[in-house]
Design a protein around this motif. Structure first.
Motif, mmCIF file in Angstrom:
data_model
loop_
_atom_site.group_PDB
_atom_site.id
_atom_site.type_symbol
_atom_site.label_atom_id
_atom_site.label_comp_id
_atom_site.label_asym_id
_atom_site.label_seq_id
_atom_site.Cartn_x
_atom_site.Cartn_y
_atom_site.Cartn_z
ATOM 1 N N MET A 1 0.749 -1.129 0.065
ATOM 2 C CA MET A 1 0.041 -0.215 0.043
ATOM 3 C C MET A 1 0.933 1.283 -0.078
ATOM 4 S SD MET A 1 -3.661 -0.520 1.510
ATOM 5 C CE MET A 1 -3.826 -0.905 3.287
ATOM 6 N N ASP A 2 1.813 1.266 -0.850
ATOM 7 C CA ASP A 2 2.685 2.358 -1.041
ATOM 8 C C ASP A 2 2.257 3.599 -1.630
ATOM 9 O OD1 ASP A 2 4.738 1.115 0.136
ATOM 10 O OD2 ASP A 2 5.544 0.451 -1.837
ATOM 11 N N ASN A 3 0.756 3.112 -2.227
ATOM 12 C CA ASN A 3 0.060 4.490 -2.998
ATOM 13 C C ASN A 3 -0.781 5.179 -2.169
ATOM 14 O OD1 ASN A 3 -1.264 2.080 -2.873
ATOM 15 N ND2 ASN A 3 -2.151 2.384 -5.086
ATOM 16 N N LEU A 4 -0.892 5.262 -0.871
ATOM 17 C CA LEU A 4 -1.690 6.216 -0.398
ATOM 18 C C LEU A 4 -1.306 7.530 -0.321
ATOM 19 C CD1 LEU A 4 -2.170 4.217 2.917
ATOM 20 C CD2 LEU A 4 -3.605 4.070 1.032
ATOM 21 N N ASP A 5 -2.459 8.512 -0.822
ATOM 22 C CA ASP A 5 -1.976 9.851 -1.143
ATOM 23 C C ASP A 5 -3.329 10.475 -0.948
ATOM 24 O OD1 ASP A 5 -1.294 12.240 -1.995
ATOM 25 O OD2 ASP A 5 -0.782 11.554 -4.013
ATOM 26 N N PHE A 6 -3.210 11.414 0.154
ATOM 27 C CA PHE A 6 -4.454 12.143 0.654
ATOM 28 C C PHE A 6 -5.037 13.052 -0.411
ATOM 29 C CE2 PHE A 6 -3.283 10.613 4.754
ATOM 30 C CZ PHE A 6 -4.644 10.580 5.324
ATOM 31 N N ALA A 7 -4.049 13.590 -1.294
ATOM 32 C CA ALA A 7 -4.202 14.597 -2.287
ATOM 33 C C ALA A 7 -4.947 13.912 -3.442
ATOM 34 C CB ALA A 7 -2.870 15.376 -2.805
ATOM 35 N N GLU A 8 -4.899 12.699 -3.613
ATOM 36 C CA GLU A 8 -5.503 11.972 -4.778
ATOM 37 C C GLU A 8 -6.973 11.569 -4.309
ATOM 38 O OE1 GLU A 8 -4.139 11.596 -8.152
ATOM 39 O OE2 GLU A 8 -2.666 12.855 -7.297
ATOM 40 N N LEU A 9 -7.256 11.719 -3.140
ATOM 41 C CA LEU A 9 -8.614 11.167 -2.698
ATOM 42 C C LEU A 9 -9.785 12.194 -3.430
ATOM 43 C CD1 LEU A 9 -8.157 10.569 0.783
ATOM 44 C CD2 LEU A 9 -8.197 8.817 -0.935
ATOM 45 N N ASN A 10 -10.890 11.657 -3.808
ATOM 46 C CA ASN A 10 -12.069 12.155 -4.466
ATOM 47 C C ASN A 10 -12.858 12.822 -3.087
ATOM 48 O OD1 ASN A 10 -14.245 12.940 -5.490
ATOM 49 N ND2 ASN A 10 -14.579 11.434 -6.970
ATOM 50 N N TYR A 11 -12.535 14.055 -2.918
ATOM 51 C CA TYR A 11 -13.350 14.668 -1.664
ATOM 52 C C TYR A 11 -14.585 14.797 -1.888
ATOM 53 C CZ TYR A 11 -8.958 14.669 0.914
ATOM 54 O OH TYR A 11 -7.695 14.036 1.463
ATOM 55 N N TRP A 12 -14.996 14.911 -3.257
ATOM 56 C CA TRP A 12 -16.574 15.224 -3.562
ATOM 57 C C TRP A 12 -17.003 14.063 -3.144
ATOM 58 C CZ3 TRP A 12 -18.624 19.497 -3.562
ATOM 59 C CH2 TRP A 12 -17.971 20.753 -4.050
ATOM 60 N N ALA A 13 -16.767 12.842 -3.516
ATOM 61 C CA ALA A 13 -17.186 11.409 -3.316
ATOM 62 C C ALA A 13 -17.267 11.299 -1.820
ATOM 63 C CB ALA A 13 -16.350 10.269 -3.983
ATOM 64 N N ILE A 14 -16.246 11.790 -1.101
ATOM 65 C CA ILE A 14 -16.222 11.537 0.225
ATOM 66 C C ILE A 14 -17.339 12.327 1.123
ATOM 67 C CG2 ILE A 14 -14.821 12.116 2.465
ATOM 68 C CD1 ILE A 14 -12.435 11.227 0.816
ATOM 69 N N LEU A 15 -17.508 13.858 0.617
ATOM 70 C CA LEU A 15 -18.708 14.426 1.197
ATOM 71 C C LEU A 15 -20.060 14.007 0.895
ATOM 72 C CD1 LEU A 15 -17.224 18.076 0.367
ATOM 73 C CD2 LEU A 15 -17.219 17.096 2.640
ATOM 74 N N VAL A 16 -20.287 13.402 -0.473
ATOM 75 C CA VAL A 16 -21.304 12.788 -0.617
ATOM 76 C C VAL A 16 -21.822 11.507 0.200
ATOM 77 C CG1 VAL A 16 -22.727 11.321 -2.555
ATOM 78 C CG2 VAL A 16 -21.519 13.704 -3.296
ATOM 79 N N ALA A 17 -20.689 10.824 0.531
ATOM 80 C CA ALA A 17 -20.682 9.618 1.278
ATOM 81 C C ALA A 17 -21.248 9.931 2.655
ATOM 82 C CB ALA A 17 -19.387 8.870 0.922
#
Length: 141
Positions: A1-17
């Motif tokens: 799991m070397d690819n964890l990147d907070f900047a690459e998360l879809n924050y619109w999806a997170i807010l909808v969730a």
């Protein structure tokens, strides 16, 4: 799991969730209010006594903050496993709900001698929520 990147998360999806989680919670506990109240020992008088006090609103603030936190964690899990479809998202959501929520709640309920119906009510909500949110996060990348 070397690819964890907070900047690459879809924050619109997170807010909808997070919004979905709150709506589902209102519907879930609104529908199951009577058995939930019976099993927790909370009465209508207790609820009336909370009106006009911080106890009336602060649980909702805590619920939103914690929904954001678990959704962020689930988003990182989706990202780290590179889940990219509904089935994978569903699997991760169910895994998180059963693996973390159900197991920890079941231990507490056992030691507290709480009724199984209350466990089903309190775990059923995150099970559905995490499953749908897992799908959302895996599909909306």
């Amino acid at each position: 799991m070397d690819n964890l990147d907070f900047a690459e998360l879809n924050y619109w999806a997170i807010l909808v969730a997070v919004a979905f989680n709150q709506v589902l919670g209102a519907l879930w506990y609104g529908t199951l209010a009577k058995p939930w109240m019976a099993d927790t020992g909370i009465t209508q008088q207790d609820i009336e006594a909370m009106k006009g006090t911080p106890r009336q609103w602060y649980p909702y603030v805590i619920a939103i903050v914690l929904a954001f936190m678990f959704t962020l964690g689930l988003a990182l899990l989706v990202q780290g496993t590179e889940a990219d479809g509904a089935v994978e998202g569903l699997g991760l959501g169910v895994l998180a709900a059963v693996g973390f929520v159900f197991t920890s709640q079941a231990v507490n309920f056992t030691f507290e001698a709480r009724p199984p119906r209350l466990l089903a009510i309190n775990v059923g909500y995150p099970l559905i929520s995490y499953a749908v949110i897992g799908i959302l996060l895996a599909v909306w990348t």
